[in-house]
Design a protein around this motif. Structure first.
Motif, short mmCIF file in Angstrom:
data_model
loop_
_atom_site.label_atom_id
_atom_site.label_comp_id
_atom_site.label_asym_id
_atom_site.label_seq_id
_atom_site.Cartn_x
_atom_site.Cartn_y
_atom_site.Cartn_z
N PHE A 191 -6.16 -1.18 4.68
CA PHE A 191 -5.01 -0.88 5.35
C PHE A 191 -3.89 -2.10 5.43
O PHE A 191 -2.90 -2.02 5.93
CB PHE A 191 -5.21 -0.71 7.01
CG PHE A 191 -6.07 -1.71 7.65
CD1 PHE A 191 -5.28 -3.18 8.01
CD2 PHE A 191 -7.42 -1.77 7.98
CE1 PHE A 191 -5.75 -4.17 8.59
CE2 PHE A 191 -8.01 -2.71 8.51
CZ PHE A 191 -7.35 -3.93 8.78
N LEU A 192 -4.28 -3.06 4.28
CA LEU A 192 -3.28 -4.04 4.18
C LEU A 192 -2.73 -3.96 2.72
O LEU A 192 -2.04 -4.53 2.27
CB LEU A 192 -3.91 -5.43 4.31
CG LEU A 192 -4.30 -5.87 5.74
CD1 LEU A 192 -5.23 -7.10 5.65
CD2 LEU A 192 -3.13 -6.14 6.59
N LYS A 193 -3.20 -2.86 1.90
CA LYS A 193 -2.83 -2.89 0.73
C LYS A 193 -1.41 -2.38 0.35
O LYS A 193 -1.16 -2.27 -0.95
CB LYS A 193 -3.87 -1.88 -0.32
CG LYS A 193 -5.47 -2.44 0.07
CD LYS A 193 -5.74 -3.33 -1.30
CE LYS A 193 -6.89 -4.14 -1.21
NZ LYS A 193 -8.24 -3.72 -1.32
N TRP A 194 -0.63 -1.96 1.32
CA TRP A 194 0.67 -1.50 1.22
C TRP A 194 1.65 -2.54 1.30
O TRP A 194 2.80 -2.65 0.98
CB TRP A 194 0.72 -0.43 2.19
CG TRP A 194 0.72 -1.02 3.63
CD1 TRP A 194 -0.30 -0.97 4.39
CD2 TRP A 194 1.87 -2.03 4.34
NE1 TRP A 194 0.03 -1.88 5.32
CE2 TRP A 194 1.23 -2.27 5.58
CE3 TRP A 194 3.30 -2.04 4.00
CZ2 TRP A 194 2.19 -3.11 6.58
CZ3 TRP A 194 3.87 -3.02 4.98
CH2 TRP A 194 3.34 -3.34 6.21
N LEU A 195 1.06 -3.76 1.67
CA LEU A 195 2.07 -4.86 1.78
C LEU A 195 2.68 -5.52 0.48
O LEU A 195 2.14 -5.33 -0.64
CB LEU A 195 1.13 -6.25 2.15
CG LEU A 195 0.77 -6.34 3.68
CD1 LEU A 195 -0.24 -7.46 3.70
CD2 LEU A 195 2.24 -6.68 4.39
N PRO A 196 3.96 -5.60 0.71
CA PRO A 196 4.76 -5.81 -0.73
C PRO A 196 4.18 -7.18 -1.30
O PRO A 196 4.07 -8.07 -0.59
CB PRO A 196 6.11 -6.27 -0.08
CG PRO A 196 6.19 -6.28 1.35
CD PRO A 196 4.88 -5.66 1.90
N GLY A 197 3.90 -7.17 -2.66
CA GLY A 197 3.40 -8.04 -3.44
C GLY A 197 1.72 -8.06 -3.60
O GLY A 197 1.11 -8.77 -4.23
N ASP A 198 1.26 -6.96 -2.83
CA ASP A 198 -0.19 -6.94 -3.04
C ASP A 198 -0.65 -6.74 -4.31
O ASP A 198 -1.73 -7.29 -4.66
CB ASP A 198 -0.67 -5.49 -2.21
CG ASP A 198 -1.96 -5.03 -2.50
OD1 ASP A 198 -3.14 -5.73 -2.08
OD2 ASP A 198 -2.24 -3.95 -3.38
N ASN B 181 2.25 2.03 12.09
CA ASN B 181 1.62 3.24 11.56
C ASN B 181 0.43 3.02 10.38
O ASN B 181 -0.39 3.21 10.37
CB ASN B 181 2.70 4.36 11.08
CG ASN B 181 1.99 5.67 10.73
OD1 ASN B 181 1.81 6.14 11.71
ND2 ASN B 181 2.15 5.98 9.52
N ASN B 182 1.13 2.17 9.33
CA ASN B 182 0.46 1.79 8.07
C ASN B 182 -0.64 1.05 8.53
O ASN B 182 -1.88 1.10 7.86
CB ASN B 182 1.13 0.81 7.34
CG ASN B 182 2.51 1.52 6.66
OD1 ASN B 182 2.43 2.74 6.64
ND2 ASN B 182 3.19 0.83 5.87
N ILE B 183 -0.77 0.13 9.64
CA ILE B 183 -1.99 -0.61 10.02
C ILE B 183 -3.06 0.17 10.80
O ILE B 183 -4.01 0.13 10.55
CB ILE B 183 -1.63 -1.95 10.90
CG1 ILE B 183 -0.50 -2.55 9.81
CG2 ILE B 183 -2.93 -2.62 11.03
CD1 ILE B 183 -1.43 -3.52 8.58
N TYR B 184 -2.39 1.02 11.93
CA TYR B 184 -3.55 1.41 12.82
C TYR B 184 -3.62 2.80 12.78
O TYR B 184 -4.54 3.35 13.27
CB TYR B 184 -2.79 1.13 14.25
CG TYR B 184 -2.95 -0.27 14.62
CD1 TYR B 184 -4.19 -1.19 14.47
CD2 TYR B 184 -1.72 -0.97 14.86
CE1 TYR B 184 -4.15 -2.42 14.94
CE2 TYR B 184 -1.86 -2.44 15.18
CZ TYR B 184 -2.61 -3.16 15.20
OH TYR B 184 -2.86 -4.40 15.40
#
Ligand code: 5GP
Ligand code: MN
Length: 338
Positions: free
Chosen positions: A60-67, A205-208
């Protein structure tokens, strides 16, 4: 961090540097949001910056920019060591003792001659860093990274990308702006991040709202296993390795489970014990409301630490022995808990 130190850091950052940014092991939303937020800022200043995470983090953190630029030290040792070796500056974010980066990385950090900068909000920091921005009153390391950029006079460099990263850690570490470390300043910063382009609803939404069916079933099991000790205002639950396997456990699936115990009326201390056959430990998460310090409790009995109201720890004994130990210790805290 005083104004002299800020000027020194500003001078350091005035020419391109090799920079490594490190979050704690098993990085959470605040660890990844703060390291990637800082990463994008340093890239804007033309530095050669890399985030090296000690190990992997939840999907759920893999969408973060720069991942896609993040190195995982556990599986990319050689690349990681090469970068650490030539680093002029190392930022350690969201932790304050080398061992929190895992023993392998701890050794390398300790041996490195790079200038260290710590930005962190946990209790009882070690003093390994030349520049320490450590403040236990802060909601999150992401809030501190915002302040850090502001102190350097670069608030206007915070764009949508940086804002989105920083929003994540403030949101996750404050339990969506409800824990007591959430201040008017926290809300002002959140307002400013939304103004700069962070899409608050989408990020939430992306996280939860990316649960798998099996994660909800695992939560169901954790809730069924919940035990209450009303006279000590304590609730605790367990998940065995067999139960994790039954529900196809993936990293991050148990995030937040411990908070359900704390939501019971009258309960001020909650714990979850999660078996890890791979590490041969019971991983413990502790939460409290009010004065009772789970940081102190964990340091004293379970080899861990954290904050007054949120801490982690571990036990090298089996589940039954660990639970018995936990229950037998509690009466010592009767004063604080009843
Ligand atoms: P969690 O229960 O979510 O793993 O951790 C709660 C808080 O305690 C987080 O801020 C985390 O960084 C910190 N924490 C978790 N495990 C440990 C540990 O073993 N040692 C220390 N010092 N802090 C921990
Ligand atoms: Mn944090």
């Amino acid at each position: 961090m005083n104004t002299t130190q800020i000027s020194e850091i500003k001078a350091l950052l005035s020419t391109p540097k090799n920079i490594v940014i490190v979050p704690h092991r098993n990085p959470d939303g605040d660890a990844m949001g703060s390291t990637l937020g800082l990463y994008h800022y340093l890239k804007k200043l033309n530095h050669n910056a890399t985030v090296i995470a000690p190990n992997d983090y939840p999907d759920f953190l893999k969408w973060l920019p720069g991942d896609d630029t993040v190195l995982k030290y556990e599986t990319q040792l050689e690349e990681g060591n090469a970068l650490l070796e030539k680093a002029d500056l190392i930022f350690t974010l969201d932790f304050n003792a080398y061992h929190r980066a895992g023993h392998q990385m701890a050794e390398v950090l300790e041996a490195s001659n790079a200038t260290k900068i710590m930005i962190d909000h946990h209790q009882q920091p070690d003093d390994y860093a030349k520049y320490m921005y450590s403040d236990v009153r802060m909601s999150s390391t992401c809030e501190m990274v915002y302040n850090f950029i502001e102190k350097l006079g670069d608030e206007n460099k915070i764009d949508e990308t940086i804002a989105s990263c920083l929003y994540v850690g403030i949101m996750t570490d404050t339990g969506s702006f409800r824990f007591s470390a959430t201040t008017t300043k926290t809300h002002q910063i959140i307002g400013s991040l939304i103004e700069k382009g962070a899409d608050n609803s989408q990020i939430h939404n992306n996280i939860y709202d990316t649960n798998s069916y099996s994660r909800l079933q695992l939560l169901g099991r954790a809730l069924q296993n919940l035990k209450v000790i009303p006279e000590l205002r304590t609730a605790y639950t367990t998940l065995s390795q067999a139960e994790l396997d039954e529900f196809n456990f993936k990293k991050g699936d148990t995030e937040g489970f411990v908070n359900y115990g704390l939501s019971l009326e009258g309960i001020i201390f909650a714990a979850i014990f999660i078996e890890s056959k791979q590490d041969n430990i019971i991983k413990i998460s502790l939460r409290s409301k009010g004065e009772f310090s789970v940081n102190e409790f964990s340091r004293a009995h379970f080899n861990g630490g954290g904050h007054t109201n949120a801490a982690g720890g571990r036990s090298e004994e089996d589940m039954e022995t660990t639970i018995n130990k936990f229950i037998s210790i509690l009466p010592q805290y009767k004063q604080d808990l009843s």
